[in-house]
Design a protein around this motif. Structure first.
Motif, PDB file in Angstrom:
ATOM      1  N   GLY A 153      -7.483 -18.798   3.947  1.00 18.22           N
ATOM      2  CA  GLY A 153      -8.036 -19.701   2.943  1.00 18.22           C
ATOM      3  C   GLY A 153      -7.698 -19.314   1.510  1.00 18.22           C
ATOM      4  O   GLY A 153      -8.038 -20.041   0.582  1.00 18.22           O
ATOM      5  N   LEU A 154      -7.048 -18.173   1.324  1.00 20.46           N
ATOM      6  CA  LEU A 154      -6.642 -17.762  -0.025  1.00 20.46           C
ATOM      7  C   LEU A 154      -5.164 -18.036  -0.212  1.00 20.46           C
ATOM      8  O   LEU A 154      -4.375 -17.820   0.699  1.00 20.46           O
ATOM      9  CB  LEU A 154      -6.873 -16.255  -0.228  1.00 20.46           C
ATOM     10  CG  LEU A 154      -8.284 -15.723  -0.148  1.00 20.46           C
ATOM     11  CD1 LEU A 154      -8.273 -14.208  -0.313  1.00 20.46           C
ATOM     12  CD2 LEU A 154      -9.164 -16.369  -1.208  1.00 20.46           C
ATOM     13  N   ASP A 155      -4.803 -18.511  -1.393  1.00 20.79           N
ATOM     14  CA  ASP A 155      -3.380 -18.594  -1.684  1.00 20.79           C
ATOM     15  C   ASP A 155      -2.934 -17.228  -2.206  1.00 20.79           C
ATOM     16  O   ASP A 155      -3.748 -16.340  -2.441  1.00 20.79           O
ATOM     17  CB  ASP A 155      -3.055 -19.726  -2.659  1.00 20.79           C
ATOM     18  CG  ASP A 155      -3.714 -19.551  -4.025  1.00 20.79           C
ATOM     19  OD1 ASP A 155      -4.050 -18.414  -4.407  1.00 20.79           O
ATOM     20  OD2 ASP A 155      -3.874 -20.574  -4.724  1.00 20.79           O
ATOM     21  N   GLY A 156      -1.643 -17.056  -2.347  1.00 19.20           N
ATOM     22  CA  GLY A 156      -1.101 -15.765  -2.766  1.00 19.20           C
ATOM     23  C   GLY A 156      -1.659 -15.287  -4.097  1.00 19.20           C
ATOM     24  O   GLY A 156      -1.942 -14.113  -4.290  1.00 19.20           O
ATOM     25  N   THR A 161      -5.209 -11.638  -7.201  1.00 19.57           N
ATOM     26  CA  THR A 161      -6.332 -11.509  -8.141  1.00 19.57           C
ATOM     27  C   THR A 161      -7.447 -10.662  -7.538  1.00 19.57           C
ATOM     28  O   THR A 161      -7.996  -9.776  -8.207  1.00 19.57           O
ATOM     29  CB  THR A 161      -6.865 -12.898  -8.543  1.00 19.57           C
ATOM     30  OG1 THR A 161      -5.809 -13.624  -9.164  1.00 19.57           O
ATOM     31  CG2 THR A 161      -8.058 -12.796  -9.471  1.00 19.57           C
ATOM     32  N   ILE A 162      -7.780 -10.909  -6.282  1.00 21.05           N
ATOM     33  CA  ILE A 162      -8.849 -10.149  -5.624  1.00 21.05           C
ATOM     34  C   ILE A 162      -8.447  -8.692  -5.463  1.00 21.05           C
ATOM     35  O   ILE A 162      -9.234  -7.779  -5.736  1.00 21.05           O
ATOM     36  CB  ILE A 162      -9.222 -10.790  -4.264  1.00 21.05           C
ATOM     37  CG1 ILE A 162      -9.922 -12.132  -4.511  1.00 21.05           C
ATOM     38  CG2 ILE A 162     -10.102  -9.848  -3.432  1.00 21.05           C
ATOM     39  CD1 ILE A 162     -10.096 -12.973  -3.274  1.00 21.05           C
ATOM     40  N   ARG A 163      -7.210  -8.448  -5.044  1.00 18.19           N
ATOM     41  CA  ARG A 163      -6.738  -7.066  -4.899  1.00 18.19           C
ATOM     42  C   ARG A 163      -6.780  -6.335  -6.241  1.00 18.19           C
ATOM     43  O   ARG A 163      -7.207  -5.187  -6.329  1.00 18.19           O
ATOM     44  CB  ARG A 163      -5.320  -7.034  -4.325  1.00 18.19           C
ATOM     45  CG  ARG A 163      -5.246  -7.379  -2.856  1.00 18.19           C
ATOM     46  CD  ARG A 163      -3.793  -7.404  -2.376  1.00 18.19           C
ATOM     47  NE  ARG A 163      -3.706  -7.722  -0.978  1.00 18.19           N
ATOM     48  CZ  ARG A 163      -3.822  -6.835   0.008  1.00 18.19           C
ATOM     49  NH1 ARG A 163      -4.029  -5.577  -0.258  1.00 18.19           N
ATOM     50  NH2 ARG A 163      -3.735  -7.226   1.269  1.00 18.19           N
ATOM     51  N   ARG A 164      -6.325  -7.010  -7.284  1.00 17.10           N
ATOM     52  CA  ARG A 164      -6.326  -6.414  -8.626  1.00 17.10           C
ATOM     53  C   ARG A 164      -7.766  -6.124  -9.068  1.00 17.10           C
ATOM     54  O   ARG A 164      -8.056  -5.083  -9.632  1.00 17.10           O
ATOM     55  CB  ARG A 164      -5.623  -7.349  -9.605  1.00 17.10           C
ATOM     56  CG  ARG A 164      -5.443  -6.753 -10.996  1.00 17.10           C
ATOM     57  CD  ARG A 164      -4.601  -7.654 -11.889  1.00 17.10           C
ATOM     58  NE  ARG A 164      -3.251  -7.748 -11.360  1.00 17.10           N
ATOM     59  CZ  ARG A 164      -2.547  -8.876 -11.248  1.00 17.10           C
ATOM     60  NH1 ARG A 164      -3.064 -10.013 -11.635  1.00 17.10           N
ATOM     61  NH2 ARG A 164      -1.324  -8.865 -10.753  1.00 17.10           N
ATOM     62  N   TRP A 165      -8.670  -7.059  -8.820  1.00 16.02           N
ATOM     63  CA  TRP A 165     -10.065  -6.891  -9.206  1.00 16.02           C
ATOM     64  C   TRP A 165     -10.699  -5.711  -8.467  1.00 16.02           C
ATOM     65  O   TRP A 165     -11.340  -4.863  -9.087  1.00 16.02           O
ATOM     66  CB  TRP A 165     -10.860  -8.178  -8.943  1.00 16.02           C
ATOM     67  CG  TRP A 165     -12.308  -8.039  -9.267  1.00 16.02           C
ATOM     68  CD1 TRP A 165     -12.876  -8.008 -10.513  1.00 16.02           C
ATOM     69  CD2 TRP A 165     -13.382  -7.888  -8.334  1.00 16.02           C
ATOM     70  NE1 TRP A 165     -14.230  -7.848 -10.403  1.00 16.02           N
ATOM     71  CE2 TRP A 165     -14.574  -7.772  -9.084  1.00 16.02           C
ATOM     72  CE3 TRP A 165     -13.449  -7.837  -6.942  1.00 16.02           C
ATOM     73  CZ2 TRP A 165     -15.820  -7.620  -8.484  1.00 16.02           C
ATOM     74  CZ3 TRP A 165     -14.687  -7.683  -6.348  1.00 16.02           C
ATOM     75  CH2 TRP A 165     -15.861  -7.575  -7.110  1.00 16.02           C
TER      76      TRP A 165
END
Length: 177
Positions: A153-156, A161-165
């Motif tokens: 359900g997540l685009d690249g 963004t989530i990994r960076r956060w």
């Protein structure tokens, strides 16, 4: 320590009789509901997600005889060969005592090998053996399936963004420790 209070009724002077306790059970929300959902504290939501991922990982790796902490140790030794037990403990968020047990078990099973540090002979360095690399590959194949499920359900861009956060939160809060 808090003290329980008992509701009493007076039936005779000087005697008390406890009233029957009224048992009402509060509704425990499922993950995703109430404070376990979008309205919850971020720290709690991170912990809840971690617990769910860890349980799923434990079940996924169980028939290989590998626990989630063992997988973390194998992964770090693959990424950074020659780590000491103390380094492994820091990287895997495990206690040195737990890592000591894991290392002994993995060494006994032939998955890792100890070599003395070339300069500091008392420091033990750990590396994967071919057996350990094969075991890690089998684990990684299964864990990658779980990772795919996590990003459904997540685009690249959202995944980056989530990994960076997440990495930023860890780095920022670690600096304060």
């Amino acid at each position: 320590m808090s003290r329980k209070t008992v509701n009493v009724t007076r039936s005779q002077p000087g005697r008390t009789t406890p009233e029957p306790a009224k048992h009402s059970r509060a509704h425990v929300p499922a993950p995703g509901e109430g404070k376990r959902g979008e309205q919850g504290y971020l720290g709690y939501l991170l912990r809840q997600a971690h617990a769910a991922v860890r349980l799923k990982m434990e079940r996924t790796l169980a028939d290989l005889g590998v626990t989630s902490p063992q997988f973390a140790v194998l992964t770090m030794l693959n990424a950074y060969p020659g780590l000491s037990g103390a380094d492994v403990a820091r990287l895997t968020f495990l206690t040195p005592q737990t890592v000591g047990v894991i290392i002994r078990n993995l060494e006994r099973d032939g998955a890792i090998l100890m070599t003395p540090h070339p300069v500091h002979g008392r420091i033990q360095q750990w590396t994967l053996t071919p057996r350990g690399a094969t075991l890690l590959k089998a684990c990684r194949d299964r864990v990658l399936e779980l990772e795919k499920r996590l990003v459904t359900g997540l685009d690249g861009k959202a995944e980056v963004t989530i990994r960076r956060w997440l990495a930023g939160v860890a780095a920022d809060l670690q600096e304060e420790a």
